[in-house]
Design an enzyme around this catalytic site. Structure first.
Site, PDB file in Angstrom:
ATOM      1  N   ARG A   1       2.921   0.904   3.375  1.00  0.00           N
ATOM      2  CA  ARG A   1       3.674  -0.291   3.768  1.00  0.00           C
ATOM      3  C   ARG A   1       3.797  -1.271   2.605  1.00  0.00           C
ATOM      4  NH1 ARG A   1       2.073  -1.952   8.507  1.00  0.00           N
ATOM      5  NH2 ARG A   1       0.747  -0.129   8.881  1.00  0.00           N
TER       6      ARG A   1
ATOM      7  N   GLU B   1      -8.137   3.849  11.161  1.00  0.00           N
ATOM      8  CA  GLU B   1      -8.741   3.914   9.823  1.00  0.00           C
ATOM      9  C   GLU B   1      -9.102   2.514   9.345  1.00  0.00           C
ATOM     10  OE1 GLU B   1      -7.281   2.881   6.818  1.00  0.00           O
ATOM     11  OE2 GLU B   1      -5.231   2.410   7.410  1.00  0.00           O
TER      12      GLU B   1
ATOM     13  N   SER C   1      -1.612   1.792  11.758  1.00  0.00           N
ATOM     14  CA  SER C   1      -1.760   2.701  10.619  1.00  0.00           C
ATOM     15  C   SER C   1      -1.254   4.098  10.940  1.00  0.00           C
ATOM     16  CB  SER C   1      -3.240   2.796  10.212  1.00  0.00           C
ATOM     17  OG  SER C   1      -3.727   1.544   9.771  1.00  0.00           O
TER      18      SER C   1
ATOM     19  N   THR D   1       0.850  -1.188   0.000  1.00  0.00           N
ATOM     20  CA  THR D   1       0.000   0.000   0.000  1.00  0.00           C
ATOM     21  C   THR D   1       0.888   1.241   0.000  1.00  0.00           C
ATOM     22  OG1 THR D   1      -0.122   0.367   2.406  1.00  0.00           O
ATOM     23  CG2 THR D   1      -1.576  -1.329   1.486  1.00  0.00           C
ATOM     24  N   CYS D   2       0.258   2.420   0.085  1.00  0.00           N
ATOM     25  CA  CYS D   2       1.063   3.649   0.090  1.00  0.00           C
ATOM     26  C   CYS D   2       1.909   3.773   1.354  1.00  0.00           C
ATOM     27  CB  CYS D   2       0.170   4.875  -0.066  1.00  0.00           C
ATOM     28  SG  CYS D   2      -1.079   5.064   1.224  1.00  0.00           S
TER      29      CYS D   2
ATOM     30  N   GLY E   1      -6.742  13.042 -10.482  1.00  0.00           N
ATOM     31  CA  GLY E   1      -7.009  11.634 -10.169  1.00  0.00           C
ATOM     32  C   GLY E   1      -8.497  11.417  -9.987  1.00  0.00           C
TER      33      GLY E   1
END
Length: 413
Positions: free
Chosen positions: A52, A109, A104, A49-50, A184
């Site tokens: 990890r 979250e 996190s 992920t962004c 985006g």
């Protein structure tokens, strides 16, 4: 069987390292299959992920061979300086902490749970799971649910977008008349539109690479749309830029930014870069009147709110510690079942071989009593020889209590 983790995350590595050690949806299946082929690896899941990248394995050895494989990918020189290793109990605890949201950047979250489930599905689809790893991840999902049900860990988390709005309002006293560009079309971009609209910002333009998708999202959210080709014009006319794409290279470079602000009346400009890899070149930090914040910058602000959630975190850790014991019981039971299954298979093989030979002796006309004597002696010798030789090796290694339990097996009933 041992559960191992080799990983990096927002605590161990800055964004300029993490963004180079990610696996996207195209490279992930190849990575899974490569790791599964490593000697001793029985199962693998890769979570990327962004914040990890973590490699979970059910592994006969430690992480040395996984580390060697990672080094061979040539992603980052001396990457091992930013990694951490967890083994067995610590690995189990780490996964439960990840899925529960207490590891996190944004404590509590919920997005990480969905990301872990997606990593699990991809590993399952590629047939690289082992039974213990499968069981552990399924177990972690139920623990995450209990933590969120029994604690306040997930209540009103301080999110990236909430923090972004706070930073924007520190730059501008009034933001309702500001122009915003969203780059985006993913979840974070759509969330940015909603947060800006909640702050009564109405002049919002969305841009992305997929025209049809972007246009549809813009219409659904009552904002403007522009093709990405006109990004320079959008930057020149914007006060607020929020970008969150899956691009592997920066979308906004220093040269483009310098060109856009040369004659821009919209200064200062605040840029919130939520991309990993980053969408904005870090050299833009040096430009006057440009305020650039990355996901790590937001994380530092969020970490200041840690104490507010400290009680919920402590409650979550107690649940996790208890659940670790529960999972270890399953591991021990699984080991016992495997040992019993292996032993029974061993006995069946010996028995089958001796019985086949005894039948042939009877068919050839040998005396039945002699055959029975042979069969008894054969089974006795074969079953006891290997067992007694192994017992001689094992008994000196056992403590008094364990040795007594072994001896109890052979007591006459």
């Amino acid at each position: 069987m041992a559960i191992n983790i080799l990983g990096i995350n927002h605590k161990s590595a800055p964004i300029d390292i993490r963004e180079k050690l990610m696996f996207d949806k195209n490279s992930l299946p190849l990575a899974l299959n490569d790791i599964k082929k490593i000697d001793g690896v029985n199962g693998v899941i890769v979570l990327s992920t962004c914040n990890r990248t973590e490699i979970y394995t059910e592994n006969d050895f430690d992480n040395t061979k996984i580390m060697q494989w990672f080094a061979n990918q040539n992603m980052v020189e001396n990457f091992e300086l930013f990694t951490y290793n967890h083994y067995q109990d610590e690995a189990i605890k780490h996964l439960l902490s990840v899925t529960s949201g207490i590891d996190s950047m944004v404590i509590g979250e919920n997005e990480i749970l969905g990301q872990v489930k997606q990593a699990f599905k991809i590993a399952d689809k590629n047939k690289v799971l082992s039974s213990p790893l499968k069981r552990l991840f399924e177990f972690s999902f139920s623990v995450a649910k209990q933590v969120r049900t029994d604690t306040d860990i997930g209540s009103n988390p301080v999110t990236f977008m909430f923090t972004a709005m706070t930073l924007i309002k520190k730059i501008f006293d009034k933001i309702t008349d500001k122009k915003a560009t969203i780059i985006g079309s993913g979840h974070m971009s759509q969330l940015a539109i909603k947060y800006l609209q909640d702050q009564d910002v109405r002049n919002i333009t969305l841009t992305n690479h997929n025209y049809e998708k972007g246009k549809e999202i813009a219409n659904d959210n009552n904002c403007n749309y522009s093709k990405i080709q006109y990004l320079g014009n959008l930057i020149s006319s914007s006060d607020i830029i929020i970008t969150s794409t899956s691009s592997t290279t920066p979308i906004i470079g220093k040269g483009l930014m310098e060109s856009c602000i040369k004659n821009s009346p919209n200064l200062p400009i605040i840029i919130i870069d939520l991309g990993v890899p980053r969408d904005v070149e870090p050299e833009i930090y040096d430009l006057d009147n440009i305020y650039l914040y990355t996901i790590d910058d937001l994380g530092k602000v969020i970490s200041n709110n840690y104490k507010i959630r400290e009680q919920a975190i402590n409650e979550a850790k107690k649940i996790i510690d208890y659940k670790i014991l529960e999972f270890k019981k399953w591991i021990d039971q699984n080991h016992s079942n495997n040992l019993i299954r292996t032993y029974r298979g061993y006995v069946d093989n010996i028995t089958d071989g001796s019985v086949i030979k005894a039948r042939k002796m009877i068919e050839s006309g040998e005396n039945v009593n002699e055959v029975l004597t042979y069969l008894a002696e054969s089974l006795k010798n074969k079953l006891t020889h290997e067992t007694t030789s192994k017992m001689k090796e094992i008994l000196p290694l056992l403590d008094e209590s364990a040795a007594a339990k072994v001896k109890d097996i052979f007591k006459k009933k």
